[in-house]
Design a protein around this motif. Structure first.
Motif, PDB file in Angstrom:
ATOM      1  N   LEU A 271       0.829  -1.211   0.000  1.00 44.33           N
ATOM      2  CA  LEU A 271       0.000   0.000   0.000  1.00 44.33           C
ATOM      3  C   LEU A 271       0.869   1.269   0.000  1.00 44.33           C
ATOM      4  CD1 LEU A 271      -3.193   0.445   0.374  1.00 44.33           C
ATOM      5  CD2 LEU A 271      -2.592   1.223   2.641  1.00 44.33           C
ATOM      6  N   LEU A 272       2.101   1.125   0.462  1.00 46.88           N
ATOM      7  CA  LEU A 272       2.990   2.300   0.510  1.00 46.88           C
ATOM      8  C   LEU A 272       3.264   2.846  -0.898  1.00 46.88           C
ATOM      9  CD1 LEU A 272       5.587   1.253   3.243  1.00 46.88           C
ATOM     10  CD2 LEU A 272       3.555   2.671   3.502  1.00 46.88           C
ATOM     11  N   LYS A 273       3.120   2.007  -1.908  1.00 47.61           N
ATOM     12  CA  LYS A 273       3.292   2.445  -3.299  1.00 47.61           C
ATOM     13  C   LYS A 273       2.229   3.513  -3.619  1.00 47.61           C
ATOM     14  CE  LYS A 273       4.958   0.064  -7.284  1.00 47.61           C
ATOM     15  NZ  LYS A 273       5.009  -1.181  -8.019  1.00 47.61           N
ATOM     16  N   SER A 274       0.986   3.228  -3.184  1.00 44.70           N
ATOM     17  CA  SER A 274      -0.108   4.198  -3.425  1.00 44.70           C
ATOM     18  C   SER A 274       0.172   5.486  -2.662  1.00 44.70           C
ATOM     19  CB  SER A 274      -1.450   3.644  -2.950  1.00 44.70           C
ATOM     20  OG  SER A 274      -1.604   2.344  -3.362  1.00 44.70           O
ATOM     21  N   VAL A 275       0.667   5.340  -1.411  1.00 39.81           N
ATOM     22  CA  VAL A 275       0.974   6.526  -0.596  1.00 39.81           C
ATOM     23  C   VAL A 275       2.050   7.342  -1.305  1.00 39.81           C
ATOM     24  CG1 VAL A 275       1.711   7.347   1.688  1.00 39.81           C
ATOM     25  CG2 VAL A 275       0.499   5.172   1.494  1.00 39.81           C
TER      26      VAL A 275
ATOM     27  N   LEU B 260     -11.817   1.203   5.030  1.00 39.55           N
ATOM     28  CA  LEU B 260     -13.252   1.487   4.878  1.00 39.55           C
ATOM     29  C   LEU B 260     -13.915   0.505   3.927  1.00 39.55           C
ATOM     30  CD1 LEU B 260     -14.028   5.299   4.566  1.00 39.55           C
ATOM     31  CD2 LEU B 260     -14.857   3.690   6.257  1.00 39.55           C
ATOM     32  N   GLU B 261     -13.094  -0.066   3.057  1.00 34.40           N
ATOM     33  CA  GLU B 261     -13.655  -0.993   2.064  1.00 34.40           C
ATOM     34  C   GLU B 261     -14.063  -2.329   2.689  1.00 34.40           C
ATOM     35  OE1 GLU B 261     -10.946  -1.251  -1.243  1.00 34.40           O
ATOM     36  OE2 GLU B 261     -10.737   0.928  -1.233  1.00 34.40           O
ATOM     37  N   ASP B 262     -13.619  -2.574   3.952  1.00 37.19           N
ATOM     38  CA  ASP B 262     -14.041  -3.781   4.677  1.00 37.19           C
ATOM     39  C   ASP B 262     -13.419  -5.079   4.144  1.00 37.19           C
ATOM     40  OD1 ASP B 262     -15.409  -3.732   6.973  1.00 37.19           O
ATOM     41  OD2 ASP B 262     -17.363  -4.168   6.113  1.00 37.19           O
ATOM     42  N   ASN B 263     -13.659  -6.168   4.880  1.00 35.38           N
ATOM     43  CA  ASN B 263     -13.120  -7.488   4.511  1.00 35.38           C
ATOM     44  C   ASN B 263     -11.621  -7.434   4.235  1.00 35.38           C
ATOM     45  OD1 ASN B 263     -15.696  -8.228   4.659  1.00 35.38           O
ATOM     46  ND2 ASN B 263     -15.869  -9.039   2.590  1.00 35.38           N
ATOM     47  N   VAL B 264     -10.914  -6.889   5.174  1.00 40.70           N
ATOM     48  CA  VAL B 264      -9.497  -6.643   4.955  1.00 40.70           C
ATOM     49  C   VAL B 264      -8.677  -7.200   6.119  1.00 40.70           C
ATOM     50  CG1 VAL B 264      -7.767  -4.802   4.844  1.00 40.70           C
ATOM     51  CG2 VAL B 264      -9.918  -4.525   3.642  1.00 40.70           C
ATOM     52  N   VAL B 265      -7.556  -7.820   5.773  1.00 39.60           N
ATOM     53  CA  VAL B 265      -6.571  -8.159   6.801  1.00 39.60           C
ATOM     54  C   VAL B 265      -5.436  -7.159   6.618  1.00 39.60           C
ATOM     55  CG1 VAL B 265      -4.980  -9.894   7.682  1.00 39.60           C
ATOM     56  CG2 VAL B 265      -7.144 -10.609   6.678  1.00 39.60           C
ATOM     57  N   CYS B 266      -5.149  -6.383   7.647  1.00 38.46           N
ATOM     58  CA  CYS B 266      -4.157  -5.323   7.527  1.00 38.46           C
ATOM     59  C   CYS B 266      -2.934  -5.656   8.378  1.00 38.46           C
ATOM     60  CB  CYS B 266      -4.788  -4.009   7.982  1.00 38.46           C
ATOM     61  SG  CYS B 266      -3.688  -2.628   7.811  1.00 38.46           S
TER      62      CYS B 266
ATOM     63  N   VAL C  15      -4.101   6.914   3.896  1.00 39.14           N
ATOM     64  CA  VAL C  15      -4.343   5.927   2.824  1.00 39.14           C
ATOM     65  C   VAL C  15      -4.804   4.589   3.428  1.00 39.14           C
ATOM     66  CG1 VAL C  15      -3.292   4.684   0.888  1.00 39.14           C
ATOM     67  CG2 VAL C  15      -2.709   7.084   1.284  1.00 39.14           C
ATOM     68  N   THR C  16      -4.202   4.200   4.550  1.00 39.30           N
ATOM     69  CA  THR C  16      -4.597   2.938   5.190  1.00 39.30           C
ATOM     70  C   THR C  16      -6.054   2.990   5.638  1.00 39.30           C
ATOM     71  OG1 THR C  16      -2.337   2.730   6.013  1.00 39.30           O
ATOM     72  CG2 THR C  16      -3.955   1.273   6.983  1.00 39.30           C
ATOM     73  N   LEU C  17      -6.439   4.088   6.288  1.00 43.89           N
ATOM     74  CA  LEU C  17      -7.829   4.195   6.785  1.00 43.89           C
ATOM     75  C   LEU C  17      -8.826   4.168   5.620  1.00 43.89           C
ATOM     76  CD1 LEU C  17      -7.243   6.812   9.615  1.00 43.89           C
ATOM     77  CD2 LEU C  17      -8.182   4.534   9.942  1.00 43.89           C
ATOM     78  N   SER C  18      -8.475   4.812   4.497  1.00 42.17           N
ATOM     79  CA  SER C  18      -9.375   4.782   3.328  1.00 42.17           C
ATOM     80  C   SER C  18      -9.535   3.346   2.842  1.00 42.17           C
ATOM     81  CB  SER C  18      -8.809   5.590   2.166  1.00 42.17           C
ATOM     82  OG  SER C  18      -8.430   6.840   2.587  1.00 42.17           O
ATOM     83  N   ARG C  19      -8.422   2.601   2.870  1.00 43.21           N
ATOM     84  CA  ARG C  19      -8.481   1.211   2.400  1.00 43.21           C
ATOM     85  C   ARG C  19      -9.302   0.352   3.357  1.00 43.21           C
ATOM     86  NH1 ARG C  19      -9.440  -2.663   0.686  1.00 43.21           N
ATOM     87  NH2 ARG C  19      -8.304  -4.284  -0.439  1.00 43.21           N
TER      88      ARG C  19
ATOM     89  N   GLU D  95     -11.383   8.154   9.180  1.00 42.45           N
ATOM     90  CA  GLU D  95     -10.864   8.297   7.810  1.00 42.45           C
ATOM     91  C   GLU D  95     -10.918   9.759   7.381  1.00 42.45           C
ATOM     92  OE1 GLU D  95     -11.013   8.601   3.537  1.00 42.45           O
ATOM     93  OE2 GLU D  95     -12.783   8.830   4.776  1.00 42.45           O
ATOM     94  N   LEU D  96     -12.037  10.415   7.700  1.00 39.41           N
ATOM     95  CA  LEU D  96     -12.165  11.832   7.320  1.00 39.41           C
ATOM     96  C   LEU D  96     -11.124  12.682   8.079  1.00 39.41           C
ATOM     97  CD1 LEU D  96     -13.634  14.086   5.815  1.00 39.41           C
ATOM     98  CD2 LEU D  96     -15.311  14.177   7.648  1.00 39.41           C
TER      99      LEU D  96
END
Lengths: 271, 274
Positions: free
Chosen positions: B34-38, B83-89, B77-81, B201-202
């Motif tokens: 995810l750091l790539k997106s950041v 929000l999409e749910d069903n995630v292992v972080c 960016v992590t919090l936005s991701r 997230e906001l």
């Protein structure tokens, strides 16, 4: 077939969890019984044993051997009791007293301070929120000091346990389910090898308890009932120790052979 | 569906378990990819973001201003991701900033110590004793990092719902335990817990936008209302408030912006001595 130790702070719902786990698995649930038995067996008032295993040692006590002797008595009783298997122990320091036994499932139950205060208030009539908080903080502090002074570790260190369950979002019933599920796994089942190891551990603990009053610096190991007693002291205490050890051969069951090694450092697995 | 946040004393162990949990539960695994997106979104080199997640503050390291800014970017960016749910972080320190969200199961996995020693011995080509010292040193650094970044000791078990040690428990069994646990009712998303996460997230988005200009801002969100706390000299108070309101007001989903400016006593003391 397993041995489960449940470590807990006061009013952390650990007792409830332990009782429910024992009921669900059909195991014995023990805590204070160990102290009562040790008190009867070694003729020490129960209150002294409770203090030895609960309160942090004072400066003077740190230089004496009394506390270590009391802990050895409790450990001896606990080892004998759990060697019969199918036990949930939720008394103090189970995970440390049974250190080195591979098939013991070590669990810690934690709860938030707020939840613990509410439980304390409901269980002890007339206690205020502030008093309950002070009581719990003092209790935690004593536990911390006790464990650090005797074992050099912090009881809050998660690596001492196989599972740490935070009872807050997870309910008591969830914790029970998690523990029962873990306890039925192969590595916690009592195999012949583990049973032998447990029996040896119980023998070593009994010998240590029998010797600790007179010879505080002995370490004991047992393999298939062949007992080795290590002492740093030289021949000065030799005759006395030999005499006492010969008596033990008749007092404690399961001993095949007894050997004493003088002037040697204690091995790490010695009790 | 829920969120599973996995932290570990070893990045490798945490990643391994996270991937297996994601596979078993049918969730997506969000890790340091995810750091790539950041990096793309905020134009910061990925290597610096990794350093931000690993190095505690030091003289030779990143300045605390930059560290906090990069952490705010990662958080956003992590919090936005999430929000999409069903995630292992895993690997993004989410266990330290996703607080009060009841449908997030937080698990700490402790590596098999013997395995960790063997791995370190092989990787670093050192003796066992030295490997143990290295592991202990890393633990101390991680503790320092979490305290410096979020004022929380990440070793403290009360920060998690469950801690599993792999000394006795096999990785596969740990995976099963985590998947079973997330199935408990308490971890189902509720209207309130989803709102909590949306607010975070906001707040994360607003903070990331404001921190470029004002490094000391604290941001909270409640629905579309955003509350910003900062410090300023009396003479700068109005100007700072207006700038914050303007910057925050331009962000999507932000309605009302409340700004609380506290006296910057340190700057005031410095200026009065000139």
């Amino acid at each position: 077939m397993a041995i489960i130790t449940i470590s807990r702070g006061s009013y952390s719902k650990g007792k409830e969890v332990a009782e429910m786990v024992a009921a669900k698995l059909g195991y014995d649930c023990i805590s204070r019984e160990v102290l009562i038995k040790a008190s009867d067996h070694f003729h020490i008032p129960e209150v002294k044993l409770i203090r030895a295993i609960h309160d942090a040692p004072s400066i003077l006590e740190r230089f004496g051997h009394k506390r270590q002797a009391f802990v050895a008595f409790i450990r001896s009783e606990l080892a004998c009791r759990v060697s019969t298997d199918n036990v949930v122990y939720h008394g103090l320091a189970g995970h440390l007293l049974l250190k080195g036994i591979p098939h013991v499932l070590k669990v810690r139950i934690i709860a938030q301070m707020g939840d613990r205060i509410i439980t304390a208030e409901s269980k002890r009539a007339g206690i205020s929120k502030e008093k309950a908080r002070t009581l719990l903080l003092n209790d935690d502090q004593e536990r911390r000091k006790w464990t650090q002074s005797l074992y050099g570790v912090d009881p809050w260190d998660s690596s001492l346990y196989d599972l740490v369950i935070h009872v807050h979002k997870l309910q008591v019933s969830d914790a029970v389910e998690l523990i029962c599920d873990a306890a039925t796994r192969d590595q916690f089942k009592t195999t012949d090898k583990y049973k032998r190891k447990m029996d040896d551990f119980a023998i070593a603990c009994q010998i240590k308890a029998a010797l600790v009053n007179q010879f505080s610096e002995v370490g004991v190991t047992s393999h298939f009932g062949n007992v080795l007693i290590f002492t740093k002291s030289g021949d000065r205490v030799g005759q006395k120790l030999k005499k006492r050890v010969n008596e033990l051969d008749k007092e404690i069951k399961g001993i095949n052979n007894l050997e004493i090694h003088f002037g040697l450092p204690l091995p790490p697995d010695a009790v | 569906m829920s969120i599973i946040i996995i932290a570990s004393d070893s990045y490798k162990t945490g990643r391994e378990i996270s991937e297996k949990v994601a596979e078993a539960a049918g969730y997506d695994c969000v890790d340091r990819e995810l750091l790539k997106s950041v990096s793309e979104k905020y134009n910061v080199p990925e290597a610096k973001l990794i350093r931000t997640l690993e190095e505690p503050p030091s003289f030779m390291g990143l300045s605390s201003k930059l560290r906090n800014l990069y952490l705010a970017y990662i958080q956003e960016v992590t919090l936005s991701r999430l929000l999409e749910d069903n995630v292992v972080c895993h690997g993004l320190a989410a266990h330290l900033y996703v607080l009060g969200v009841s449908h997030a199961l937080k698990v700490r996995i402790l590596s098999d110590f013997e395995k960790l020693i063997n791995e370190t011995t092989a990787q670093e080509n050192v003796a066992r004793e030295k490997a143990i010292n290295l592991i202990k040193k890393r633990e101390t650094l991680k503790k320092r990092w979490s305290l410096a970044s979020f004022n929380v000791d990440e070793n403290e078990p009360s920060g998690y719902d469950l801690v599993i040690s792999l000394n006795q428990i096999e990785p596969g069994e740990a995976v099963k335990t985590v998947v079973d646990t997330v199935g408990y009712r308490k971890f189902e998303p509720m209207t309130y817990s989803i709102k909590c996460l949306k607010d975070k997230e906001l707040a994360g988005r607003v903070r990331a936008a404001l921190m470029e200009k004002f490094s000391d801002v604290k941001v909270q969100a409640n629905g579309s209302t955003v509350i910003v706390e900062t410090r300023a000299l009396k003479r700068d108070k109005r100007k700072k408030t207006e700038t914050i309101k303007k910057l925050a007001g331009e962000i999507k989903d932000v309605g009302l912006v409340e700004v609380h400016v506290f006296k910057d006593i340190f700057r005031q003391a410095v200026e009065s001595n000139r």
